[in-house]
Design a protein around this motif. Structure first.
Motif, PDB file in Angstrom:
ATOM      1  N   VAL A   1      30.787 -15.744 -44.335  1.00  0.00           N
ATOM      2  CA  VAL A   1      29.867 -16.649 -43.651  1.00  0.00           C
ATOM      3  C   VAL A   1      28.482 -16.492 -44.262  1.00  0.00           C
ATOM      4  O   VAL A   1      28.009 -15.374 -44.444  1.00  0.00           O
ATOM      5  N   TRP A   2      27.842 -17.634 -44.569  1.00  0.00           N
ATOM      6  CA  TRP A   2      26.472 -17.625 -45.070  1.00  0.00           C
ATOM      7  C   TRP A   2      25.574 -18.268 -44.023  1.00  0.00           C
ATOM      8  O   TRP A   2      25.816 -19.393 -43.591  1.00  0.00           O
ATOM      9  N   VAL A   3      24.549 -17.537 -43.614  1.00  0.00           N
ATOM     10  CA  VAL A   3      23.549 -18.047 -42.675  1.00  0.00           C
ATOM     11  C   VAL A   3      22.185 -17.677 -43.230  1.00  0.00           C
ATOM     12  O   VAL A   3      21.908 -16.504 -43.471  1.00  0.00           O
ATOM     13  N   GLN A   4      21.347 -18.672 -43.452  1.00  0.00           N
ATOM     14  CA  GLN A   4      19.999 -18.467 -43.959  1.00  0.00           C
ATOM     15  C   GLN A   4      19.987 -17.600 -45.214  1.00  0.00           C
ATOM     16  O   GLN A   4      19.201 -16.668 -45.350  1.00  0.00           O
ATOM     17  N   GLY A   5      20.909 -17.898 -46.127  1.00  0.00           N
ATOM     18  CA  GLY A   5      20.954 -17.198 -47.403  1.00  0.00           C
ATOM     19  C   GLY A   5      21.572 -15.823 -47.381  1.00  0.00           C
ATOM     20  O   GLY A   5      21.640 -15.154 -48.404  1.00  0.00           O
ATOM     21  N   ARG A   6      22.025 -15.375 -46.217  1.00  0.00           N
ATOM     22  CA  ARG A   6      22.644 -14.049 -46.119  1.00  0.00           C
ATOM     23  C   ARG A   6      24.138 -14.186 -45.887  1.00  0.00           C
ATOM     24  O   ARG A   6      24.588 -15.029 -45.127  1.00  0.00           O
ATOM     25  N   SER A   7      24.895 -13.325 -46.530  1.00  0.00           N
ATOM     26  CA  SER A   7      26.348 -13.356 -46.451  1.00  0.00           C
ATOM     27  C   SER A   7      26.851 -12.273 -45.493  1.00  0.00           C
ATOM     28  O   SER A   7      26.292 -11.177 -45.425  1.00  0.00           O
ATOM     29  N   GLN A   8      27.902 -12.614 -44.767  1.00  0.00           N
ATOM     30  CA  GLN A   8      28.513 -11.672 -43.827  1.00  0.00           C
ATOM     31  C   GLN A   8      30.013 -11.938 -43.829  1.00  0.00           C
ATOM     32  O   GLN A   8      30.442 -13.088 -43.923  1.00  0.00           O
ATOM     33  N   TYR A   9      30.816 -10.888 -43.721  1.00  0.00           N
ATOM     34  CA  TYR A   9      32.261 -11.049 -43.649  1.00  0.00           C
ATOM     35  C   TYR A   9      32.730 -10.852 -42.218  1.00  0.00           C
ATOM     36  O   TYR A   9      32.277  -9.934 -41.525  1.00  0.00           O
ATOM     37  N   LEU A  10      33.641 -11.731 -41.784  1.00  0.00           N
ATOM     38  CA  LEU A  10      34.281 -11.580 -40.485  1.00  0.00           C
ATOM     39  C   LEU A  10      35.735 -11.198 -40.725  1.00  0.00           C
ATOM     40  O   LEU A  10      36.387 -11.748 -41.614  1.00  0.00           O
ATOM     41  N   VAL A  11      36.230 -10.273 -39.929  1.00  0.00           N
ATOM     42  CA  VAL A  11      37.639  -9.891 -40.002  1.00  0.00           C
ATOM     43  C   VAL A  11      38.424 -10.761 -39.031  1.00  0.00           C
ATOM     44  O   VAL A  11      37.862 -11.538 -38.253  1.00  0.00           O
ATOM     45  N   GLU A  12      39.733 -10.622 -39.042  1.00  0.00           N
ATOM     46  CA  GLU A  12      40.608 -11.474 -38.251  1.00  0.00           C
ATOM     47  C   GLU A  12      40.253 -11.497 -36.771  1.00  0.00           C
ATOM     48  O   GLU A  12      40.229 -12.560 -36.147  1.00  0.00           O
ATOM     49  N   SER A  13      39.933 -10.358 -36.189  1.00  0.00           N
ATOM     50  CA  SER A  13      39.614 -10.331 -34.752  1.00  0.00           C
ATOM     51  C   SER A  13      38.351 -11.132 -34.443  1.00  0.00           C
ATOM     52  O   SER A  13      38.276 -11.801 -33.408  1.00  0.00           O
ATOM     53  N   ASN A  14      37.363 -11.114 -35.342  1.00  0.00           N
ATOM     54  CA  ASN A  14      36.157 -11.930 -35.156  1.00  0.00           C
ATOM     55  C   ASN A  14      36.479 -13.415 -35.273  1.00  0.00           C
ATOM     56  O   ASN A  14      35.935 -14.240 -34.539  1.00  0.00           O
ATOM     57  N   MET A  15      37.364 -13.748 -36.195  1.00  0.00           N
ATOM     58  CA  MET A  15      37.774 -15.136 -36.372  1.00  0.00           C
ATOM     59  C   MET A  15      38.498 -15.643 -35.119  1.00  0.00           C
ATOM     60  O   MET A  15      38.244 -16.753 -34.655  1.00  0.00           O
ATOM     61  N   ILE A  16      39.355 -14.807 -34.563  1.00  0.00           N
ATOM     62  CA  ILE A  16      40.095 -15.195 -33.359  1.00  0.00           C
ATOM     63  C   ILE A  16      39.148 -15.367 -32.179  1.00  0.00           C
ATOM     64  O   ILE A  16      39.313 -16.284 -31.367  1.00  0.00           O
ATOM     65  N   GLU A  17      38.127 -14.528 -32.086  1.00  0.00           N
ATOM     66  CA  GLU A  17      37.132 -14.685 -31.020  1.00  0.00           C
ATOM     67  C   GLU A  17      36.477 -16.071 -31.114  1.00  0.00           C
ATOM     68  O   GLU A  17      36.332 -16.767 -30.106  1.00  0.00           O
ATOM     69  N   ALA A  18      36.108 -16.484 -32.311  1.00  0.00           N
ATOM     70  CA  ALA A  18      35.504 -17.805 -32.506  1.00  0.00           C
ATOM     71  C   ALA A  18      36.497 -18.906 -32.159  1.00  0.00           C
ATOM     72  O   ALA A  18      36.136 -19.910 -31.526  1.00  0.00           O
ATOM     73  N   ILE A  19      37.756 -18.732 -32.535  1.00  0.00           N
ATOM     74  CA  ILE A  19      38.791 -19.722 -32.234  1.00  0.00           C
ATOM     75  C   ILE A  19      38.990 -19.858 -30.726  1.00  0.00           C
ATOM     76  O   ILE A  19      39.115 -20.965 -30.205  1.00  0.00           O
ATOM     77  N   LEU A  20      39.005 -18.740 -30.013  1.00  0.00           N
ATOM     78  CA  LEU A  20      39.174 -18.774 -28.555  1.00  0.00           C
ATOM     79  C   LEU A  20      38.041 -19.540 -27.888  1.00  0.00           C
ATOM     80  O   LEU A  20      38.270 -20.344 -26.981  1.00  0.00           O
ATOM     81  N   ARG A  21      36.826 -19.316 -28.334  1.00  0.00           N
ATOM     82  CA  ARG A  21      35.672 -20.040 -27.775  1.00  0.00           C
ATOM     83  C   ARG A  21      35.759 -21.527 -28.108  1.00  0.00           C
ATOM     84  O   ARG A  21      35.439 -22.374 -27.278  1.00  0.00           O
TER      85      ARG A  21
END
Length: 95
Positions: free
Chosen positions: A46-66
């Motif tokens: 994920v890139w936000v304001q020029g900064r990169s961050q990695y999400l693992v599967e559990s973070n992805m699922i949290e976003a999917i649930l929301r």
């Protein structure tokens, strides 16, 4: 039990919405690239304001649930969601 399948584009939208809310930025300022590797499994860069961050599967699922709750009115639990890889990454949800 019914199944709901989210496309790769919907997963990306879910992560964009989730990260925009968490970071306090507009959705248009968030970019996401999904991937799967044997060593790390499913991840999202994920890139936000020029900064990169990695999400693992559990973070992805949290976003999917929301996303499921907000966009479809579906209340699901973590164990109801599984990510699959065929031609593209999809989320299969037991509803």
């Amino acid at each position: 039990m019914a199944l709901t399948v989210l496309s790769m584009d919907e997963i990306i939208n879910a992560i964009c919405l989730h990260m925009a809310e968490r970071k306090g930025v507009r959705v248009q300022e968030v970019q996401v690239e999904l991937s799967w590797e044997e060593d790390t499994g499913y991840t999202a860069e994920v890139w936000v304001q020029g900064r990169s961050q990695y999400l693992v599967e559990s973070n992805m699922i949290e976003a999917i649930l929301r996303y499921l709750d907000g966009e479809y009115g579906i209340r699901a639990y973590r164990e109801d969601v599984r990510l699959e890889l065929d031609e593209e990454i999809t989320a299969v949800v037991n509803t």
